[in-house]
Design an enzyme around this catalytic site. Structure first.
Site, PDB file in Angstrom:
ATOM      1  N   HIS A 132      20.835  34.128  14.911  1.00 25.70           N
ATOM      2  CA  HIS A 132      22.909  35.591  14.439  1.00 25.70           C
ATOM      3  C   HIS A 132      23.105  36.632  13.892  1.00 25.70           C
ATOM      4  CE1 HIS A 132      26.952  34.147  14.166  1.00 25.70           C
ATOM      5  NE2 HIS A 132      27.140  35.256  13.316  1.00 25.70           N
ATOM      6  N   GLU A 133      21.852  36.794  12.616  1.00 31.12           N
ATOM      7  CA  GLU A 133      22.541  37.660  11.661  1.00 31.12           C
ATOM      8  C   GLU A 133      21.769  39.320  12.440  1.00 31.12           C
ATOM      9  OE1 GLU A 133      24.500  37.517   9.481  1.00 31.12           O
ATOM     10  OE2 GLU A 133      24.440  35.864   9.406  1.00 31.12           O
ATOM     11  N   HIS A 136      24.463  40.916  15.201  1.00 33.19           N
ATOM     12  CA  HIS A 136      25.288  41.173  14.504  1.00 33.19           C
ATOM     13  C   HIS A 136      24.268  43.140  14.595  1.00 33.19           C
ATOM     14  CE1 HIS A 136      28.345  38.666  13.558  1.00 33.19           C
ATOM     15  NE2 HIS A 136      27.622  37.810  12.952  1.00 33.19           N
ATOM     16  N   GLU A 197      31.975  36.522  15.734  1.00 35.28           N
ATOM     17  CA  GLU A 197      30.943  35.397  15.416  1.00 35.28           C
ATOM     18  C   GLU A 197      30.629  34.614  17.394  1.00 35.28           C
ATOM     19  OE1 GLU A 197      30.229  34.950  12.999  1.00 35.28           O
ATOM     20  OE2 GLU A 197      30.930  36.632  11.794  1.00 35.28           O
ATOM     21  N   ASP A 201      26.606  34.477  18.566  1.00 38.52           N
ATOM     22  CA  ASP A 201      25.668  33.091  18.730  1.00 38.52           C
ATOM     23  C   ASP A 201      25.484  33.074  19.792  1.00 38.52           C
ATOM     24  OD1 ASP A 201      27.268  31.764  16.434  1.00 38.52           O
ATOM     25  OD2 ASP A 201      28.995  31.207  17.029  1.00 38.52           O
TER      26      ASP A 201
END
Length: 378
Positions: A132-133, A136, A197, A201
Site C-alpha cells: 500500500h505504501e 503511494h 487511499e 489499495d
C-alpha cells in the site's frame, strides 16, 4: 534574510511537502494525467525525501538491529520489483515504536514502525501494508497533491508535521496534538485523501498478486486495524490518523481481491523470528520473557511456529545470562537450518557474551566467507 530565518523557512517548506505525502487532508486534486506530474520532478522528490530523512533520524528513535532491518528491506525490495516504480533505490527506516504505522515519503523513503510485527499475524499482512505504501510512491501522490499544499495554511502543516514526528516516538502528547490538528480540518477535504487511499489499495493489491502474495491480506489487515480502533477509542492506531479507513473502503478492497482465486501461501519463518526479536527489543525484563516462552512451549508443544518460540526463549536466556541453557537450545536449530542468519547470530551472541570471543568471531567469519554480501553477518 538571517541564517536562522532561512533555516526556519526551509523547515517549514519541508513540513509542507511531507504533509502532502502522508496527510489525510487534500483540496481538489489537479489534473496531472495519471501518476506523472509536471509540478515536481522525480529528482526534486528525491532531494525532498533525503532532507526529510535527515530530519527524522535526528528526532526519532530508529531500530539499529541488522536482522530486523535486513528482513524489512528484503521484503520491501521484493514487493518493489512488482510495483511499477520509477526509482529502484529505497531508504527503509524502521522506527523504534510499538504502535501500528507505516508511511511513504517522496523520493523513495519508506518508514515502518517495528510495532507492525505485533499488529500483523503473518508476512502476508505485513506485505499488504508495505505494498500500500509503495503504491503511494508509484502513483506519486505527493506530486499530484503539491498544488493542494500551496493552498493550505502553512502553520497548520508545520504543526501537523511536528505532531507526527512526536507521535512516532510514542508520545501521548504528540498523538493528542496530531488528533487535535487533524480534527480542525474540514470534513469535505478528507474525501480526496480517501480517493488516494483507494487507489493505493487497488495498486497495492496488484503488487501483491505480481509478487505472489495474498491479495486477501489487504482487506483482512485493514479490517483488523479498524476493529482495534473501535475497541480502544483512547488509543487510535497512528495508521488510521494518516490513512483514512472505512467499511466501504475495506469492502472495496475485498471485492478487488475476490477477482483472484484463493490459494495457500507458505509461511516465511523469518517473519515469525523477527516478530519475537522485536518483542525482545521492547521487553523490559528478560526473566518475564523466559517464563512467557516456556509457558507457550509447555501449553502448546505441537503448535505452529515452535521454532520462533524457541528462538525467543534463546534470546531471553542470552539476555538473562543463562548461556549454557541458550546454547543447548540453539544447537538443534542450527543443525537443522545451518545457514539461517537469525540462528547464526544467536549462536555468535551466546559465545561472545559467555566469553568465547574468538569462537564467535570464527563462526561469523566462516559464514561471511561463504556469503560476503550478507549484511547481518557483516
Amino acid at each position: 534574510m538571517s541564517k536562522s530565518s532561512t533555516i526556519t523557512s526551509i523547515r517549514l517548506f519541508l513540513a509542507t511537502l511531507f504533509f502532502c505525502s502522508i496527510s489525510n487532508t487534500h483540496a481538489e486534486l489537479p489534473n496531472l494525467g495519471g501518476a506523472g506530474s509536471d509540478l515536481v520532478s522525480a529528482k526534486q522528490e528525491h532531494t525532498i525525501g533525503q532532507a526529510w530523512l535527515r530530519s527524522l533520524r535526528k528526532q526519532t528513535r530508529l531500530v539499529k538491529d541488522p536482522l530486523i532491518n535486513d528482513y524489512l528491506e528484503n521484503l520491501t525490495q521484493e514487493l518493489a520489483m512488482h510495483a511499477d516504480l520509477e526509482q529502484t533505490q529505497f531508504d527503509i527506516v524502521v522506527l523504534k515504536s510499538q504502535s501500528l504505522n507505516a508511511f511513504a515519503v517522496p523520493g523513495g523513503v519508506i518508514g515502518l514502525n517495528a510495532g507492525l510485527f505485533h499488529h500483523t499475524a503473518s508476512e502476508q499482512e505485513l506485505a499488504a501494508i508495505i505494498a500500500h505504501e509503495l503504491a503511494h510512491l508509484s502513483q506519486r501522490h505527493f506530486a499530484r497533491n503539491l498544488e493542494t499544499a500551496k493552498k493550505n495554511r502553512l502553520p497548520q502543516l508545520a504543526a501537523l508535521l511536528g505532531s507526527i514526528i512526536i507521535a512516532a516516538a510514542d508520545s501521548k502528547a504528540g498523538m493528542a496534538a496530531l488528533a487535535t490538528t487533524q480534527a480542525a480540518i474540514k470534513q469535505n477535504q478528507l474525501r480526496y485523501s480517501r480517493e488516494n487511499e483507494r487507489e493505493a489499495d487497488r495498486i497495492g493489491i496488484l503488487t501483491l498478486i505480481k509478487a505472489d502474495k495474498n491479495p486477501y491480506a489487504m482487506p483482512g489487515v485493514f479490517e483488523k486495524i479498524l476493529k482495534q480502533s473501535r475497541y480502544n477509542d483512547f488509543n487510535i492506531p497512528e495508521f488510521l490518523l494518516t490513512h483514512p479507513l472505512s467499511e466501504s473502503r475495506i469492502a472495496d478492497s475485498l471485492n478487488r481481491a475476490e477477482r483472484y482465486e484463493k490459494k495457500s501461501y507458505t509461511d516465511n519463518l523469518d517473519y515469525y523470528l523477527m516478530t519475537v526479536r522485536t518483542e525482545m527489543l521492547f521487553a523490559d525484563n528478560a526473566h518475564v520473557m523466559i517464563k512467557k516462552y516456556q509457558d507457550t512451549l509447555k501449553q502448546n508443544p505441537s503448535g505452529d511456529h515452535l521454532n520462533a518460540t524457541r528462538y525467543g526463549l534463546i534470546l531471553a536466556l542470552t539476555r538473562a545470562g543463562k548461556f549454557s541453557k541458550a546454547d543447548k537450545l540453539i544447537s538443534p536449530l542450527l543443525e537443522n537450518d545451518p545457514y539461517r542468519n537469525a540462528y547464526i547470530i544467536a549462536k555468535a551472541d551466546i559465545d561472545y557474551y559467555s566469553g568465547k570471543t574468538s569462537q564467535a568471531i570464527n563462526l561469523l567469519k566462516g559464514h561471511h566467507e561463504i556469503n560476503p554480501e550478507n549484511h547481518p553477518i557483516t
